[in-house]
Motif scaffolding. Sequence first.
Motif, PDB file in Angstrom:
ATOM      1  N   GLU A  38       0.844  -1.188   0.000  1.00 53.21           N
ATOM      2  CA  GLU A  38       0.000   0.000   0.000  1.00 53.21           C
ATOM      3  C   GLU A  38       0.879   1.237   0.000  1.00 53.21           C
ATOM      4  N   GLY A  39       0.361   2.305  -0.603  1.00 55.67           N
ATOM      5  CA  GLY A  39       1.103   3.556  -0.633  1.00 55.67           C
ATOM      6  C   GLY A  39       1.343   4.004  -2.060  1.00 55.67           C
ATOM      7  N   PRO A  40       2.249   4.971  -2.258  1.00 50.43           N
ATOM      8  CA  PRO A  40       2.577   5.413  -3.614  1.00 50.43           C
ATOM      9  C   PRO A  40       3.025   4.234  -4.468  1.00 50.43           C
ATOM     10  N   CYS A  41       2.577   4.202  -5.712  1.00 50.25           N
ATOM     11  CA  CYS A  41       2.913   3.079  -6.582  1.00 50.25           C
ATOM     12  C   CYS A  41       4.342   3.220  -7.116  1.00 50.25           C
ATOM     13  N   VAL A  42       5.086   2.127  -7.072  1.00 48.16           N
ATOM     14  CA  VAL A  42       6.431   2.051  -7.636  1.00 48.16           C
ATOM     15  C   VAL A  42       6.454   0.840  -8.566  1.00 48.16           C
ATOM     16  N   THR A  43       6.678   1.092  -9.846  1.00 47.72           N
ATOM     17  CA  THR A  43       6.686   0.035 -10.856  1.00 47.72           C
ATOM     18  C   THR A  43       8.112  -0.284 -11.256  1.00 47.72           C
ATOM     19  N   PHE A  44       8.474  -1.570 -11.142  1.00 52.18           N
ATOM     20  CA  PHE A  44       9.815  -2.020 -11.502  1.00 52.18           C
ATOM     21  C   PHE A  44       9.772  -2.610 -12.903  1.00 52.18           C
ATOM     22  N   VAL A  45      10.505  -1.994 -13.815  1.00 49.63           N
ATOM     23  CA  VAL A  45      10.560  -2.441 -15.200  1.00 49.63           C
ATOM     24  C   VAL A  45      11.814  -3.306 -15.351  1.00 49.63           C
ATOM     25  N   SER A  46      11.617  -4.589 -15.561  1.00 51.62           N
ATOM     26  CA  SER A  46      12.737  -5.522 -15.577  1.00 51.62           C
ATOM     27  C   SER A  46      13.634  -5.298 -16.789  1.00 51.62           C
ATOM     28  N   THR A  47      14.919  -5.555 -16.587  1.00 50.11           N
ATOM     29  CA  THR A  47      15.829  -5.593 -17.714  1.00 50.11           C
ATOM     30  C   THR A  47      15.554  -6.853 -18.519  1.00 50.11           C
ATOM     31  N   ILE A  48      16.097  -6.941 -19.720  1.00 50.62           N
ATOM     32  CA  ILE A  48      15.764  -8.062 -20.593  1.00 50.62           C
ATOM     33  C   ILE A  48      16.433  -9.358 -20.164  1.00 50.62           C
ATOM     34  N   TYR A  49      17.342  -9.297 -19.192  1.00 52.18           N
ATOM     35  CA  TYR A  49      18.060 -10.506 -18.769  1.00 52.18           C
ATOM     36  C   TYR A  49      17.566 -11.077 -17.446  1.00 52.18           C
ATOM     37  N   VAL A  50      16.800 -10.289 -16.696  1.00 48.39           N
ATOM     38  CA  VAL A  50      16.419 -10.689 -15.339  1.00 48.39           C
ATOM     39  C   VAL A  50      14.905 -10.647 -15.209  1.00 48.39           C
ATOM     40  N   VAL A  51      14.295 -11.761 -14.775  1.00 45.81           N
ATOM     41  CA  VAL A  51      12.844 -11.820 -14.661  1.00 45.81           C
ATOM     42  C   VAL A  51      12.358 -11.018 -13.461  1.00 45.81           C
ATOM     43  N   SER A  52      11.081 -10.684 -13.484  1.00 41.33           N
ATOM     44  CA  SER A  52      10.510  -9.761 -12.507  1.00 41.33           C
ATOM     45  C   SER A  52      10.542 -10.279 -11.079  1.00 41.33           C
ATOM     46  N   THR A  53      10.438 -11.594 -10.896  1.00 39.07           N
ATOM     47  CA  THR A  53      10.357 -12.130  -9.537  1.00 39.07           C
ATOM     48  C   THR A  53      11.618 -11.855  -8.735  1.00 39.07           C
ATOM     49  N   ALA A  54      12.728 -11.567  -9.398  1.00 41.07           N
ATOM     50  CA  ALA A  54      13.969 -11.260  -8.683  1.00 41.07           C
ATOM     51  C   ALA A  54      13.820 -10.018  -7.816  1.00 41.07           C
ATOM     52  N   TRP A  55      12.911  -9.097  -8.207  1.00 42.02           N
ATOM     53  CA  TRP A  55      12.770  -7.848  -7.453  1.00 42.02           C
ATOM     54  C   TRP A  55      12.279  -8.081  -6.030  1.00 42.02           C
ATOM     55  N   ARG A  56      11.628  -9.232  -5.773  1.00 43.06           N
ATOM     56  CA  ARG A  56      11.195  -9.496  -4.395  1.00 43.06           C
ATOM     57  C   ARG A  56      12.364  -9.439  -3.413  1.00 43.06           C
ATOM     58  N   ASN A  57      13.534  -9.821  -3.887  1.00 41.03           N
ATOM     59  CA  ASN A  57      14.710  -9.899  -3.018  1.00 41.03           C
ATOM     60  C   ASN A  57      15.359  -8.539  -2.768  1.00 41.03           C
ATOM     61  N   PHE A  58      14.900  -7.520  -3.496  1.00 40.51           N
ATOM     62  CA  PHE A  58      15.498  -6.198  -3.363  1.00 40.51           C
ATOM     63  C   PHE A  58      14.481  -5.131  -2.943  1.00 40.51           C
ATOM     64  N   THR A  59      13.285  -5.565  -2.522  1.00 43.35           N
ATOM     65  CA  THR A  59      12.238  -4.597  -2.170  1.00 43.35           C
ATOM     66  C   THR A  59      11.542  -4.957  -0.854  1.00 43.35           C
ATOM     67  N   ARG A  60      12.190  -5.715  -0.005  1.00 42.26           N
ATOM     68  CA  ARG A  60      11.530  -6.200   1.204  1.00 42.26           C
ATOM     69  C   ARG A  60      11.183  -5.074   2.167  1.00 42.26           C
ATOM     70  N   ARG A  61      11.973  -4.025   2.165  1.00 39.54           N
ATOM     71  CA  ARG A  61      11.647  -2.866   3.007  1.00 39.54           C
ATOM     72  C   ARG A  61      10.835  -1.826   2.238  1.00 39.54           C
ATOM     73  N   VAL A  62      11.090  -1.698   0.952  1.00 40.42           N
ATOM     74  CA  VAL A  62      10.344  -0.732   0.137  1.00 40.42           C
ATOM     75  C   VAL A  62       8.855  -1.048   0.138  1.00 40.42           C
ATOM     76  N   VAL A  63       8.518  -2.352   0.104  1.00 39.38           N
ATOM     77  CA  VAL A  63       7.118  -2.752   0.003  1.00 39.38           C
ATOM     78  C   VAL A  63       6.341  -2.454   1.280  1.00 39.38           C
ATOM     79  N   THR A  64       7.017  -2.155   2.381  1.00 37.32           N
ATOM     80  CA  THR A  64       6.319  -1.870   3.630  1.00 37.32           C
ATOM     81  C   THR A  64       5.612  -0.514   3.600  1.00 37.32           C
ATOM     82  N   GLU A  65       5.972   0.352   2.652  1.00 35.29           N
ATOM     83  CA  GLU A  65       5.315   1.658   2.598  1.00 35.29           C
ATOM     84  C   GLU A  65       4.976   2.096   1.170  1.00 35.29           C
ATOM     85  N   ASN A  66       5.052   1.162   0.235  1.00 39.24           N
ATOM     86  CA  ASN A  66       4.726   1.481  -1.154  1.00 39.24           C
ATOM     87  C   ASN A  66       3.935   0.338  -1.786  1.00 39.24           C
TER      88      ASN A  66
END
Length: 288
Positions: free
Chosen positions: A35-63
């Motif tokens: 919940e909160g302001p929307c932040v959209t992660f646009v994946s690079t062509i080499y890395v699938v989107s699910t990888a972002w879960r590992n780099f947004t564990r704190r960001v997702v608490t307020e976005n």
Amino acid sequence: MDLATIETWDLGYRGDTARHRTADGCELYYELEGEGPCVTFVSTIYVVSTAWRNFTRRVVTENRILTYDLRNQGASSGEPKGFDQHVDDLVSLLDHLGIERTHLVGSSISTLICRDFAVRHPDRVSGLILVGPPISPWGSKRRTRITRSWLAALESGGPRALFDAIYPLVFGDRTQAIGGTATYLALRERFLATNSTAQLRANLSDALDPSEDVAMLTRVAAPTLLLGGDDDFCISPSGLRLLAETMPDATAEIFDECGHLPFFEHTDRFEESLRDFVRGVEARRTRQ
């Protein structure tokens, strides 16, 4: 990111996640949470989107975090239709989800998708976070030549040869030294498991299409944060700072002892920088 945890990364696809069908029949896999302001992660062509879960564990608490696979990538379908199609796909996905405005986070080649989206749809972009942008103040000759060399590696030796060409460039000296063979092998297996030869060939070919017009950056009105490593093969710290000066409302932040992927090599600092940027932009909007 603790390099020892790479083998336990959460990369799996969620079977109950909805897919959005675009006008031409492409199905885009996406995940939306928080919940909160929307932040959209646009994946690079080499890395699938699910990888972002590992780099947004704190960001997702307020976005509100939106991630998705590009067409012809991961769990998304669709034939490649040129680089510009990625902008149209993102518009279609945001419309489907009822998201009028969002911050966009791009990495490497996907920063060009974010740039083009911001120029074509300025009213829908709250802010831009461009990580390791292959956008030089002097043009894109280096990016083009590197992409062609990667295509040649793919054609001569398949995805494994391509990974071996990418790995020593993308990751900084420190990461490669600390991670050693174990990190190399873990990342290689994940790369090979999520990228086919046909997908990589098409997506690398599309990566040769984006405009090299540096003047496009002067048309990006959204507040922008440029993140780069001091050991980035793609753009130097001085180049990143000059890039920020070229744009109307941009700042540059350099991560020490870091290569092309600051979110991988310095995850905590990446999340902190992203959260601070989004907070600042949202505060400015509130005051206006």
